[in-house]
Design a protein around this motif. Structure first.
Motif, mmCIF file in Angstrom:
data_model
loop_
_atom_site.group_PDB
_atom_site.id
_atom_site.type_symbol
_atom_site.label_atom_id
_atom_site.label_comp_id
_atom_site.label_asym_id
_atom_site.label_seq_id
_atom_site.Cartn_x
_atom_site.Cartn_y
_atom_site.Cartn_z
ATOM 1 N N ILE A 195 7.181 -0.807 4.442
ATOM 2 C CA ILE A 195 6.493 0.034 3.449
ATOM 3 C C ILE A 195 6.894 -0.358 2.024
ATOM 4 O O ILE A 195 6.103 -0.210 1.087
ATOM 5 C CB ILE A 195 6.791 1.521 3.725
ATOM 6 C CG1 ILE A 195 6.173 1.932 5.069
ATOM 7 C CG2 ILE A 195 6.243 2.414 2.617
ATOM 8 C CD1 ILE A 195 6.534 3.340 5.510
ATOM 9 N N PHE A 196 8.120 -0.897 1.848
ATOM 10 C CA PHE A 196 8.553 -1.305 0.505
ATOM 11 C C PHE A 196 7.661 -2.406 -0.076
ATOM 12 O O PHE A 196 7.560 -2.556 -1.296
ATOM 13 C CB PHE A 196 10.002 -1.806 0.559
ATOM 14 C CG PHE A 196 11.007 -0.706 0.700
ATOM 15 C CD1 PHE A 196 11.068 0.325 -0.218
ATOM 16 C CD2 PHE A 196 11.893 -0.693 1.768
ATOM 17 C CE1 PHE A 196 12.003 1.349 -0.084
ATOM 18 C CE2 PHE A 196 12.824 0.321 1.906
ATOM 19 C CZ PHE A 196 12.881 1.343 0.985
ATOM 20 N N GLU A 246 10.037 1.386 7.831
ATOM 21 C CA GLU A 246 10.438 1.726 6.462
ATOM 22 C C GLU A 246 10.550 0.473 5.588
ATOM 23 O O GLU A 246 10.109 0.469 4.426
ATOM 24 C CB GLU A 246 11.775 2.458 6.481
ATOM 25 C CG GLU A 246 11.680 3.886 6.999
ATOM 26 C CD GLU A 246 13.008 4.586 7.028
ATOM 27 O OE1 GLU A 246 13.080 5.783 6.695
ATOM 28 O OE2 GLU A 246 14.018 3.933 7.388
ATOM 29 N N LYS A 273 1.185 3.888 -0.003
ATOM 30 C CA LYS A 273 2.631 3.952 0.182
ATOM 31 C C LYS A 273 3.084 5.391 0.457
ATOM 32 O O LYS A 273 3.920 5.642 1.343
ATOM 33 C CB LYS A 273 3.328 3.407 -1.068
ATOM 34 C CG LYS A 273 4.840 3.317 -0.964
ATOM 35 C CD LYS A 273 5.404 2.736 -2.253
ATOM 36 C CE LYS A 273 6.922 2.644 -2.193
ATOM 37 N NZ LYS A 273 7.358 1.652 -1.192
ATOM 38 N N LYS A 274 2.537 6.349 -0.297
ATOM 39 C CA LYS A 274 2.890 7.754 -0.102
ATOM 40 C C LYS A 274 2.480 8.239 1.291
ATOM 41 O O LYS A 274 3.231 8.964 1.959
ATOM 42 C CB LYS A 274 2.217 8.602 -1.175
ATOM 43 C CG LYS A 274 2.574 10.077 -1.089
ATOM 44 C CD LYS A 274 1.910 10.871 -2.213
ATOM 45 C CE LYS A 274 2.277 12.345 -2.115
ATOM 46 N NZ LYS A 274 1.623 13.137 -3.190
ATOM 47 N N SER A 334 2.498 -2.611 7.984
ATOM 48 C CA SER A 334 3.166 -1.308 7.958
ATOM 49 C C SER A 334 2.527 -0.347 8.957
ATOM 50 O O SER A 334 3.220 0.383 9.683
ATOM 51 C CB SER A 334 3.115 -0.713 6.549
ATOM 52 O OG SER A 334 3.846 -1.510 5.641
ATOM 53 N N ASP A 361 4.946 6.829 3.789
ATOM 54 C CA ASP A 361 6.239 7.518 3.701
ATOM 55 C C ASP A 361 6.183 8.883 4.391
ATOM 56 O O ASP A 361 7.128 9.278 5.087
ATOM 57 C CB ASP A 361 6.641 7.697 2.230
ATOM 58 C CG ASP A 361 7.096 6.397 1.584
ATOM 59 O OD1 ASP A 361 7.512 5.481 2.342
ATOM 60 O OD2 ASP A 361 7.016 6.278 0.344
ATOM 61 N N ASN A 362 5.105 9.594 4.201
ATOM 62 C CA ASN A 362 4.946 10.897 4.866
ATOM 63 C C ASN A 362 4.902 10.752 6.376
ATOM 64 O O ASN A 362 5.415 11.602 7.114
ATOM 65 C CB ASN A 362 3.674 11.587 4.375
ATOM 66 C CG ASN A 362 3.779 12.050 2.940
ATOM 67 O OD1 ASN A 362 4.880 12.231 2.410
ATOM 68 N ND2 ASN A 362 2.645 12.232 2.279
ATOM 69 N N GLN A 363 4.304 9.676 6.852
ATOM 70 C CA GLN A 363 4.241 9.446 8.292
ATOM 71 C C GLN A 363 5.633 9.194 8.859
ATOM 72 O O GLN A 363 5.965 9.669 9.960
ATOM 73 C CB GLN A 363 3.324 8.255 8.601
ATOM 74 C CG GLN A 363 3.046 8.078 10.093
ATOM 75 C CD GLN A 363 1.999 7.011 10.352
ATOM 76 O OE1 GLN A 363 1.409 6.448 9.427
ATOM 77 N NE2 GLN A 363 1.761 6.710 11.624
ATOM 78 N N VAL A 364 6.466 8.459 8.130
ATOM 79 C CA VAL A 364 7.843 8.213 8.571
ATOM 80 C C VAL A 364 8.620 9.527 8.651
ATOM 81 O O VAL A 364 9.365 9.777 9.618
ATOM 82 C CB VAL A 364 8.556 7.235 7.609
ATOM 83 C CG1 VAL A 364 10.052 7.165 7.931
ATOM 84 C CG2 VAL A 364 7.948 5.848 7.717
ATOM 85 N N VAL A 365 8.438 10.387 7.641
ATOM 86 C CA VAL A 365 9.102 11.697 7.656
ATOM 87 C C VAL A 365 8.657 12.508 8.879
ATOM 88 O O VAL A 365 9.464 13.164 9.542
ATOM 89 C CB VAL A 365 8.789 12.470 6.355
ATOM 90 C CG1 VAL A 365 9.319 13.901 6.444
ATOM 91 C CG2 VAL A 365 9.406 11.759 5.157
#
Length: 360
Positions: free
Chosen positions: A98-99, A95, A107-108, A75, A111-115
């Protein structure tokens, strides 16, 4: 020692009973030993199964830990690729990876990095659009300020290259606008100066024409006077009789010659010269004189300088499209049409597109 306790003193019956009791005791002891051995074996077996189960659980936990570590590493690798090249495909791959991550905190963070990547891409696209809008309308200062504001929002280190490029494009377009404005102002000043000079020349030519007509009239007066004198001589000559000269014989008449003077016509650079026509008719007997003065034409001067404009579009710094026009508006229309063409739009996805208008 009690005799009854000595087996040798037992009766036969007692010996039989004693032997049976001994056998029973030996059996009991033997059974106890066997049972104990069996119990110990069972305990060891249970312990072995327990240890095996524990080892299996530990192996599974280690395997899960290694898998989690591998998934997190994958990831992170895909997120790094998406940061450097934030295409829709790269972001989707990150993305999906990350699942597979089970650790909630990791994981959080991912996810913040993707945002963050998606927000950065949005700001970059808005900055690109703002710069492009200004390049198409370089005289609109509101669009220039908007482009500056959008570029200032690119604070990510991954946006530094794009930010520098957009600032350079913005500065180039601004300079082209400033240069075009200065050129237009210079042309207006030059046209005004040329118009003033032409007006002064026309006034000077008009003054010269007036003076020329006056001199021509004076010359015609002198010529008429001379013609009158010639007519008088002719009259005197025509009245000769009997070998003697008589002045103005009775009834005699003389018609003098007609003098017609046509002025010169001169045409220069946009100037039409003077045409002077003088007709003198003298009648000797009566001494009459007719003088027609010519006409004088004005001056025309159409020798004005003209500025032309080049509309151009470059790809990666090389001008691929370029054309020269007589007016600034025509050049700007050509640039707008070229930049908005499908060919140039497609080139803009992978190349640096610049364009502008400048004096030829």
């Amino acid at each position: 020692m009690n005799k009854n306790l000595n087996p040798l003193n037992w009766t036969k019956k007692q010996q039989i009973i004693g032997g049976a009791v001994a056998i029973v005791l030996i059996g009991v002891v033997t059974t106890g030993i066997v049972n104990h051995a069996n119990h110990q074996a069972k305990v060891r077996k249970i312990e072995a199964l327990k240890n095996k189960k524990i080892k299996l659980c530990n192996d599974r936990a280690e395997k899960a830990r290694k898998l989690e570590k591998a998934n997190a590493a994958d990831s992170k690798k895909l997120l790094d690729i998406a940061e450097k090249t934030p295409t829709d495909k790269n972001i989707k791959l990150a993305e999906d990876s990350i699942f597979k991550v089970k650790n909630a905190e990791v994981k959080k963070a991912f996810d913040n990095q993707v945002v963050g990547i998606k927000n950065r891409v949005k700001l970059e696209n808005e900055a690109k659009t703002a710069v492009s809008n200004y390049q198409k309308d370089a005289m609109n200062q509101n669009k220039y300020k908007t482009a500056q504001q959008e570029i200032s929002k690119l604070t990510s280190s991954y946006s530094k290259g794009l930010k520098d490029s957009l600032n350079k494009q913005l500065a180039t377009s601004k300079k082209q606008y400033d240069d075009a404005t200065k050129a237009q102002q210079a042309k207006s000043a030059s046209d005004s100066k040329a118009k003033t000079a032409d007006t002064n020349k026309q006034q000077s030519d008009s003054t010269e024409a007036t003076n020329g007509n006056s001199n021509s009239n004076n010359a015609n007066v002198a010529s008429n006077t001379q013609n009158t004198a010639n007519n008088d001589v002719a009259s005197s000559s025509n009245s000769y009789g009997g070998g003697s000269q008589n002045n103005y014989s009775q009834g005699g008449s003389n018609t003098s010659q007609n003098n017609t003077n046509s002025g010169s016509s001169n045409q220069g650079q946009g100037d039409s010269g003077q045409n002077n026509s003088n007709t003198n008719t003298n009648t000797g007997g009566n001494g009459s004189n007719t003088n027609n003065n010519g006409s004088n034409g004005g001056n025309n001067n159409n020798n004005q300088p003209q500025t032309r404009y080049v509309g151009w579009v470059s790809v990666d710094g090389v001008r691929r499209y370029s054309q020269t026009f007589n007016t600034l508006g025509e050049a700007q229309s050509y640039v707008d049409a070229t930049v908005n063409s499908a060919e140039v739009i497609n080139l803009g996805f992978e190349h640096s597109i610049r364009y502008g208008v400048e004096p030829a």
